[in-house]
Design a protein around this motif. Structure first.
Motif, PDB file in Angstrom:
ATOM      1  N   ILE A 106       1.625   1.761  -3.673  1.00 12.75           N
ATOM      2  CA  ILE A 106       0.573   2.046  -4.646  1.00 12.75           C
ATOM      3  C   ILE A 106      -0.436   3.098  -4.168  1.00 12.75           C
ATOM      4  O   ILE A 106      -1.056   3.777  -4.977  1.00 12.75           O
ATOM      5  CB  ILE A 106      -0.173   0.754  -5.040  1.00 12.75           C
ATOM      6  CG1 ILE A 106      -0.861   0.124  -3.822  1.00 12.75           C
ATOM      7  CG2 ILE A 106       0.794  -0.236  -5.680  1.00 12.75           C
ATOM      8  CD1 ILE A 106      -1.683  -1.104  -4.172  1.00 12.75           C
ATOM      9  N   ASN A 107      -0.625   3.237  -2.858  1.00 19.16           N
ATOM     10  CA  ASN A 107      -1.625   4.203  -2.370  1.00 19.16           C
ATOM     11  C   ASN A 107      -1.332   4.588  -0.919  1.00 19.16           C
ATOM     12  O   ASN A 107      -2.063   4.222   0.006  1.00 19.16           O
ATOM     13  CB  ASN A 107      -3.029   3.612  -2.479  1.00 19.16           C
ATOM     14  CG  ASN A 107      -4.114   4.665  -2.276  1.00 19.16           C
ATOM     15  OD1 ASN A 107      -3.822   5.856  -2.155  1.00 19.16           O
ATOM     16  ND2 ASN A 107      -5.365   4.243  -2.227  1.00 19.16           N
ATOM     17  N   TYR A 127      -3.836   2.067   4.431  1.00 15.37           N
ATOM     18  CA  TYR A 127      -2.426   2.287   4.796  1.00 15.37           C
ATOM     19  C   TYR A 127      -2.330   2.958   6.164  1.00 15.37           C
ATOM     20  O   TYR A 127      -1.494   2.589   7.002  1.00 15.37           O
ATOM     21  CB  TYR A 127      -1.721   3.140   3.731  1.00 15.37           C
ATOM     22  CG  TYR A 127      -0.295   3.464   4.100  1.00 15.37           C
ATOM     23  CD1 TYR A 127       0.706   2.511   3.949  1.00 15.37           C
ATOM     24  CD2 TYR A 127       0.044   4.706   4.633  1.00 15.37           C
ATOM     25  CE1 TYR A 127       2.015   2.785   4.311  1.00 15.37           C
ATOM     26  CE2 TYR A 127       1.349   4.991   4.996  1.00 15.37           C
ATOM     27  CZ  TYR A 127       2.333   4.027   4.835  1.00 15.37           C
ATOM     28  OH  TYR A 127       3.625   4.304   5.208  1.00 15.37           O
ATOM     29  N   LYS A 145      -1.782   7.171   0.764  1.00  8.41           N
ATOM     30  CA  LYS A 145      -2.717   8.083   1.436  1.00  8.41           C
ATOM     31  C   LYS A 145      -4.056   7.412   1.751  1.00  8.41           C
ATOM     32  O   LYS A 145      -4.979   8.055   2.252  1.00  8.41           O
ATOM     33  CB  LYS A 145      -2.955   9.316   0.570  1.00  8.41           C
ATOM     34  CG  LYS A 145      -1.697  10.161   0.385  1.00  8.41           C
ATOM     35  CD  LYS A 145      -1.984  11.411  -0.444  1.00  8.41           C
ATOM     36  CE  LYS A 145      -0.728  12.259  -0.615  1.00  8.41           C
ATOM     37  NZ  LYS A 145      -0.993  13.487  -1.414  1.00  8.41           N
ATOM     38  N   SER A 146      -4.141   6.124   1.448  1.00 10.68           N
ATOM     39  CA  SER A 146      -5.413   5.422   1.674  1.00 10.68           C
ATOM     40  C   SER A 146      -5.648   5.197   3.166  1.00 10.68           C
ATOM     41  O   SER A 146      -4.711   5.174   3.978  1.00 10.68           O
ATOM     42  CB  SER A 146      -5.404   4.084   0.936  1.00 10.68           C
ATOM     43  OG  SER A 146      -4.465   3.202   1.536  1.00 10.68           O
ATOM     44  N   GLU A 200     -10.929  -2.482   2.542  1.00 11.95           N
ATOM     45  CA  GLU A 200      -9.780  -2.570   1.627  1.00 11.95           C
ATOM     46  C   GLU A 200      -8.820  -3.674   2.071  1.00 11.95           C
ATOM     47  O   GLU A 200      -8.335  -4.469   1.257  1.00 11.95           O
ATOM     48  CB  GLU A 200      -9.043  -1.227   1.572  1.00 11.95           C
ATOM     49  CG  GLU A 200      -7.843  -1.200   0.630  1.00 11.95           C
ATOM     50  CD  GLU A 200      -8.222  -1.470  -0.818  1.00 11.95           C
ATOM     51  OE1 GLU A 200      -7.368  -2.023  -1.557  1.00 11.95           O
ATOM     52  OE2 GLU A 200      -9.360  -1.135  -1.228  1.00 11.95           O
ATOM     53  N   LEU A 254       0.835  -1.212   0.000  1.00 12.35           N
ATOM     54  CA  LEU A 254       0.000   0.000   0.000  1.00 12.35           C
ATOM     55  C   LEU A 254       0.864   1.254   0.000  1.00 12.35           C
ATOM     56  O   LEU A 254       0.494   2.273  -0.591  1.00 12.35           O
ATOM     57  CB  LEU A 254      -0.930  -0.008   1.220  1.00 12.35           C
ATOM     58  CG  LEU A 254      -2.021  -1.097   1.209  1.00 12.35           C
ATOM     59  CD1 LEU A 254      -2.753  -1.114   2.548  1.00 12.35           C
ATOM     60  CD2 LEU A 254      -3.007  -0.863   0.067  1.00 12.35           C
ATOM     61  N   GLU A 255       2.020   1.171   0.639  1.00 16.03           N
ATOM     62  CA  GLU A 255       2.930   2.317   0.662  1.00 16.03           C
ATOM     63  C   GLU A 255       3.400   2.664  -0.751  1.00 16.03           C
ATOM     64  O   GLU A 255       3.603   3.830  -1.084  1.00 16.03           O
ATOM     65  CB  GLU A 255       4.133   2.000   1.548  1.00 16.03           C
ATOM     66  CG  GLU A 255       5.103   3.165   1.716  1.00 16.03           C
ATOM     67  CD  GLU A 255       6.263   2.806   2.624  1.00 16.03           C
ATOM     68  OE1 GLU A 255       7.003   3.716   3.011  1.00 16.03           O
ATOM     69  OE2 GLU A 255       6.440   1.603   2.946  1.00 16.03           O
TER      70      GLU A 255
END
Length: 701
Positions: free
Chosen positions: A557-558, A564, A560-561, A600, A554-555
């Motif tokens: 690809i995203n 994460y 700020k999700s 998620e 996640l770090e």
């Protein structure tokens, strides 16, 4: 072949598989023992006792029962070529040449040798007559003694020459000064007169204040003046020069024309000294002798090198004939006899001139094509790799010596002392390419490349690897052992260079407590971190370990999700999930954000529950057990981070975590750390001490 290595430096035991006719890549992190493998192979292949002794591990030094270094499995290897610093120091970057032995590496080939054999056959009569002709050798030697005795002046006989010094006051051996006739027996003794003069002159120094003979102690009152006159009249060095020149003239007697020799006798026996006219006459002989000596030397050296630049071989051979009409001083029966022998031999050669011309032309074309091909290959590599240099193979005039020269594109002349100009990377790149050609020529049973491309950037790494293994005139298809800590070498060889398909074996090496293990790497093992993370998340490992991979994924690809943010909260041991507002401020996530995050995460890990995983993370005993059960050292170091929450006081671990453990940042592709031990063992030992209180995991050997 399977090499078994024991008790060599940091390797207690290792099994290394090398497949014949292939590129065998051994990829390992630094400190594993790659250089030790190279040193062990070299020491035992060359049976070098000193190098073998240097391999002894420190722990066995001073131990009477020490375990000695050993390696088995080398029976198939009789010859070896190793690219390392020793090769660079001993063979490359000579003062006037890039490579020691340019001729042997680039020019000498089976085709070259075949043409040379044919040329030598055609020149056999000349060789038989002139190459091993003792009389001709002696004649050349005597003529050269005469020329040398005349001095180096190009306009006359030098006043400092042996001839002038020996005859400056006339020939005092043939014309003994009045009053010194009693010494005739000594002065005419050609073998001992110089030694006698020196002896006599040395003794005369004792007569200054005495009339007693220093040798017999008899009175010399009546003869002292005569004795001292010898020193006044003679210089033993001049007599030595005169003796030598008289011997030369005597040896050449039968080669001189009758008229010339009479004049020589007159000059060498004169009583008044050598005149300018005498010097001019002797100089005319010297000029003819120089021409004759040069012609005789050319005859001895006649061959491909001497004839390769001639357009008409018949005319060139005819020019070797001796025309005594050009040598007025050497018109004698013996001279004509020798000249006839030479000229008749050359007449036989002229009958073969056509065949000789064909062979020499073919050899010239072959050499020129060879030079063009090699120069083009090397210069194409320089261009592709971005080096502003070009090379050329140049032939010394009238010689079989060739030199590999280098020029900078902005400087048209050859660069001398090349080491003063090349950067470290340029030096290694040029060295690798030249080593390749040398290895092709020598064709050893095993070629070893010790971490050859670690000093280059990505473009140059690929260019060099491509050059080394790109086609038939490369190392492709030979037995090569390449040791590297650069994973890009593995990627390029297995994934990007299709021409090497089926010709590459790759292995990952790891070393734990001296036990070196190799694990095979194939193209399917080269994966992106996304693939590796998803693969490990779906495996049977504990949820905490899965979450470690998911957080890293996640770090990438995203970051700020909400998912994460939730995992970051978990690994920072926050009882309630929070989201980051600034570098220092955090805010608890609301229900909607928690729901979003859970949804998620559960797409990847269906039974995820924050509270359950939180209880594991704050339970140090549980973390210890997870640490013991982890499939890889990569997971262990991540669990270590969870346990100490990045607050470790251990400098070794902190430095590794902060600077080097994120190998996935360095490559688009990598190996799955669950299958390959990519974390240095010394770091894991430190982690073990802090996590478990011991330097190794109890369940491991």
């Amino acid at each position: 072949m399977l090499l078994e290595i024991k008790n060599c430096n940091n390797i207690d035991k290792a099994s290394i598989e090398i497949e014949t006719g292939k590129l065998n890549i051994k990829y390992a992190i630094n400190g594993t023992g790659k250089s030790t493998i190279v040193k062990a192979i070299a020491a035992f292949c060359n049976d070098d006792a000193q190098k073998k002794a240097e391999l002894l591990p420190f722990k066995y030094r001073g131990d009477n029962n020490k375990k000695l270094p050993a390696i088995s499995g080398l029976d198939e290897i009789k010859t070896i070529a190793i690219f390392n610093e020793d090769y660079i120091s001993n063979y490359l970057f000579q003062p006037d040449d890039l490579l020691k032995g340019t001729f042997d590496v680039f020019i000498k080939s089976p085709e070259y040798d075949a043409h040379m054999r044919e040329i030598q056959k055609l020149l056999q009569d000349v060789h038989d007559t002139f190459q091993k002709h003792e009389e001709l050798d002696e004649l050349i030697q005597v003529f050269e003694q005469f020329v040398n005795g005349c001095g180096k002046s190009s306009s006359n006989i030098a006043k400092s020459s042996f001839i002038v010094k020996g005859l400056k006051d006339g020939n005092k051996l043939a014309n003994i000064p009045k009053g010194l006739e009693s010494y005739k027996q000594y002065l005419h003794d050609e073998k001992n007169n110089v030694r006698w003069l020196k002896w006599q002159m040395d003794g005369s120094e004792y007569l200054n204040n005495t009339e007693i003979c220093p040798f017999c102690t008899a009175s010399i009152k009546n003869t002292k003046e005569t004795i001292l006159r010898v020193k006044e009249e003679y210089n033993y060095k001049d007599i030595e020069h005169l003796n030598n020149m008289l011997k030369v003239f005597s040896s050449l007697h039968l080669y001189f024309s009758e008229e010339s020799y009479k004049q020589i006798e007159k000059i060498t026996n004169n009583i008044s000294g050598i005149t300018d006219e005498n010097r001019e006459f002797l100089f005319s002989i010297k000029r003819e002798a120089e021409v004759l000596v040069n012609q005789l030397r050319r005859l001895k050296n006649i061959g491909f090198v001497a004839l390769e630049k001639e357009n008409r071989i018949a005319d060139a051979l005819g020019a070797y004939k001796i025309d005594l009409g050009n040598f007025a001083h050497f018109k004698s029966e013996l001279s004509r006899e020798k000249a006839n022998i030479i000229n008749k031999t050359l007449d036989k050669m002229l009958e073969k001139a056509r065949d000789l011309s064909i062979e020499i032309s073919q050899q010239k074309r072959s050499v020129q094509q060879t030079i063009r091909n090699y120069s083009k290959e090397i210069n194409n590599f320089f261009q592709c790799a971005g080096y502003d240099y070009t090379v050329s193979i140049e032939n010394e005039e009238n010689s079989e010596n060739y030199h590999l020269k280098i020029k900078h594109k902005q400087y048209n002349n050859n660069i001398g002392q090349i080491n003063n100009y090349l950067s470290y990377g340029e030096r290694n790149a040029f060295a690798l390419v030249l080593f390749m050609y040398s290895a092709i020529k020598d064709n050893p049973d095993l070629i070893v490349l010790d971490d050859p491309i670690s000093s280059f950037d990505g473009n140059k790494k690929f260019a060099i690897l491509n050059m080394l293994f790109k086609n038939a005139n490369s190392l492709r298809g030979k037995t090569v052992l390449l040791l590297t800590h650069e994973f890009s070498t593995v990627i390029d060889s297995l994934k990007n260079m299709k021409r090497l398909e089926g010709l590459v074996n790759a292995d990952f090496l790891s070393n734990k407590r001296g036990r070196l293990k190799e694990v095979s790497v194939n193209v399917d093992n080269i994966k992106s971190f996304h693939e590796i993370a998803r693969e490990n998340i779906s495996s049977q490992i504990d949820t905490i370990n899965k979450l470690i991979y998911l957080r890293r994924l996640l770090e990438l690809i995203n970051p700020k999700s909400m998912a994460y943010e939730m995992l970051s909260s978990l690994f920072h041991k926050r009882a309630v999930p929070s989201k980051k507002l600034s570098s220092t401020d955090f805010e608890d996530m609301n229900e909607a954000e928690i729901s979003e995050a859970n949804n998620e995460i559960r797409k990847h890990i269906g039974d995820f529950d924050y509270a359950t995983e939180y209880q594991k993370i704050i339970d140090n005993e549980k973390l210890k057990q997870l640490y013991r059960d982890a499939k890889s050292d990569y997971e262990r170091i991540q669990l270590y981070r969870v346990r100490f929450n990045q607050n470790s006081s251990n400098e070794v671990i902190r430095k590794y975590i902060n600077e080097t453990y994120h190998v996935e940042n360095d490559f688009l592709f990598q190996l799955n750390p669950c299958e390959y031990d990519t974390v240095p063992h010394f770091v894991i030992v430190e982690c073990n001490l802090e996590m478990l209180g011991t330097d190794e995991i109890e369940t491991e050997e």
